[in-house]
Write a protein that holds these residues in place. Structure first.
Motif, short mmCIF file in Angstrom:
data_model
loop_
_atom_site.label_atom_id
_atom_site.label_comp_id
_atom_site.label_asym_id
_atom_site.label_seq_id
_atom_site.Cartn_x
_atom_site.Cartn_y
_atom_site.Cartn_z
N LEU A 112 0.87 -1.19 0.07
CA LEU A 112 0.03 0.04 0.06
C LEU A 112 0.86 1.16 -0.03
CD1 LEU A 112 -2.77 -0.76 2.53
CD2 LEU A 112 -2.97 -0.92 -0.18
N THR A 122 -3.22 7.46 4.03
CA THR A 122 -2.95 6.19 3.57
C THR A 122 -2.13 5.32 4.77
OG1 THR A 122 -1.98 7.13 1.46
CG2 THR A 122 -0.79 5.08 2.19
N VAL A 126 -3.44 1.58 5.77
CA VAL A 126 -2.22 0.57 6.10
C VAL A 126 -2.62 -0.01 7.44
CG1 VAL A 126 0.08 0.12 6.60
CG2 VAL A 126 -0.32 1.69 4.84
N THR A 160 -4.81 -6.81 -0.54
CA THR A 160 -4.13 -5.72 -1.05
C THR A 160 -4.96 -5.30 -2.30
OG1 THR A 160 -1.96 -6.28 -0.24
CG2 THR A 160 -2.10 -4.99 -2.28
N ILE A 164 -6.73 -1.74 -2.63
CA ILE A 164 -6.15 -0.67 -3.90
C ILE A 164 -7.55 -0.57 -4.73
CG2 ILE A 164 -4.95 -0.65 -5.91
CD1 ILE A 164 -2.60 -2.16 -4.52
N CYS A 167 -9.74 2.27 -3.68
CA CYS A 167 -9.15 3.68 -3.52
C CYS A 167 -9.88 4.31 -4.79
CB CYS A 167 -7.63 3.55 -3.90
SG CYS A 167 -6.78 3.16 -2.47
#
Length: 339
Positions: A112, A122, A126, A160, A164, A167
């Motif tokens: 990330l 961010t 995480v 992950t 992602i 986002c």
């Protein structure tokens, strides 16, 4: 307060360093001892390459810090967060001590930070993702244990990719530009000339890329960590990286991709899994493992092409898919012996 201090002192006195790391003899003391927690975190980092060894984990972490302080802290905190999450949920002590709930968190955190611009949002993201990786790990362990299927880095891949993709709907999270450009796969062209320098750098970068690191010295430190833990695992990693490199070269991959180790890191993990973890090493399993490494390099190209329309990376999905298939097939081949 005094009794708590004396308890922790007894835990420290009852501990000692073994060939794989810190061992605490007193029952349950590792939950009370900071050293025990740190050892579990380092073992978690070591488990990224299937090594239950905190010395290997320390060298892996040192290699990451050598290349990038940001990624080093990401790996350390990711492993710590996912391990602490498992402890809070009262996962069995044996699994926590072995680092089984740390390695996916470490990889998720690095990924990330690698793919997203670093900012306060961010970092919060995480923490959430690393914690979630432990939930996914527990779910897959529960689902797969009856069939004796290894979970591997599947929680890292699933967590992950989902985080992602999310986002796209969060305005405070921005890509670093390291994600693949979304679109239909383009026809590859042979680019650049492969030299001896390409092969040497690609060999060690292939090992370094397991942690998203493109640095030859980092790859060497990783290899040393593997050597300390297991000579067979170290040899397997080098063979796996070289195999992925040769397959990519033979199939006409671009020279920068070969040099960067992009085609090697999944084969590194497959080699370690097949030759030092799941099968007793003999002539038959060595050939079987080599076949799996070659297949992994091809699978990397296939998964990368399949995810390109989404603008998503392959991560270690090729390793997971190939090892699942080859381990499940193993019992039907009499010349292979599962550990």
């Amino acid at each position: 307060m005094k009794s708590e201090k004396s308890y922790n002192l007894r835990a420290l006195l009852a501990s000692h360093f073994s060939s794989t790391g810190l061992l605490i003899q007193e029952n349950g003391a590792s939950r009370q001892c900071l050293l025990g927690f740190l050892d579990a975190v380092l073992r978690g980092i070591g488990q990224v390459m299937l090594q239950n060894n905190s010395y290997a984990g320390f060298l892996f972490l040192a290699g990451i810090f050598y290349n990038s302080t940001l990624f080093g802290w990401a790996a350390l905190f990711g492993a710590a967060i996912s391990t602490a999450t498992a402890m809070l949920l009262d996962v069995s002590r044996a699994r926590i001590v072995a680092g089984l709930f740390g390695f996916n968190g470490a990889l998720v955190a690095i990924a990330l930070v690698y793919f997203l611009e670093p900012n306060i949002f961010t970092y919060g993201y995480v923490v959430l993702a690393a914690a979630c990786s432990s939930i996914v790990m527990a779910a897959l362990l529960h689902l797969f244990e009856a069939r004796k299927i290894p979970v591997l880095t599947a929680p890292f891949v699933f967590t992950t990719l989902f985080f992602i993709m999310a986002c796209a709907r969060f305005g405070h999270l921005h890509s670093t530009g390291n994600l693949p450009t979304a679109g239909l796969p383009k026809l590859a062209v042979i680019e650049g000339v492969v030299t001896a320098s390409t092969l040497v750098e690609g060999l060690f970068n292939g090992i370094a890329q397991v942690f998203f690191q493109g640095n030859v010295v980092t790859g060497i430190l990783f290899a040393i960590g593997l050597l300390i833990s297991s000579r067979v695992a170290c040899a397997a990693a080098l063979i796996g990286s070289f195999t992925g490199l040769v397959v990519a070269w033979g199939m006409g991959a671009a020279e920068p991709a070969i040099r960067s180790g992009a085609f090697g890191f999944n084969s590194v993990l497959t080699a370690i899994a097949m030759m030092s973890v799941f099968f007793v090493l003999n002539a038959s399993s060595a050939v079987y493992g080599l076949f799996a490494m070659i297949t992994t390099a091809v699978m990397f190209a296939a998964v990368s092409a399949a995810l390109e329309p989404l603008g998503m990376p392959a991560l270690t999905a090729p390793f997971v898919i190939v090892v699942w298939i080859f381990v499940l097939a193993g019992p039907l081949f009499p010349r292979l012996k599962l550990r």
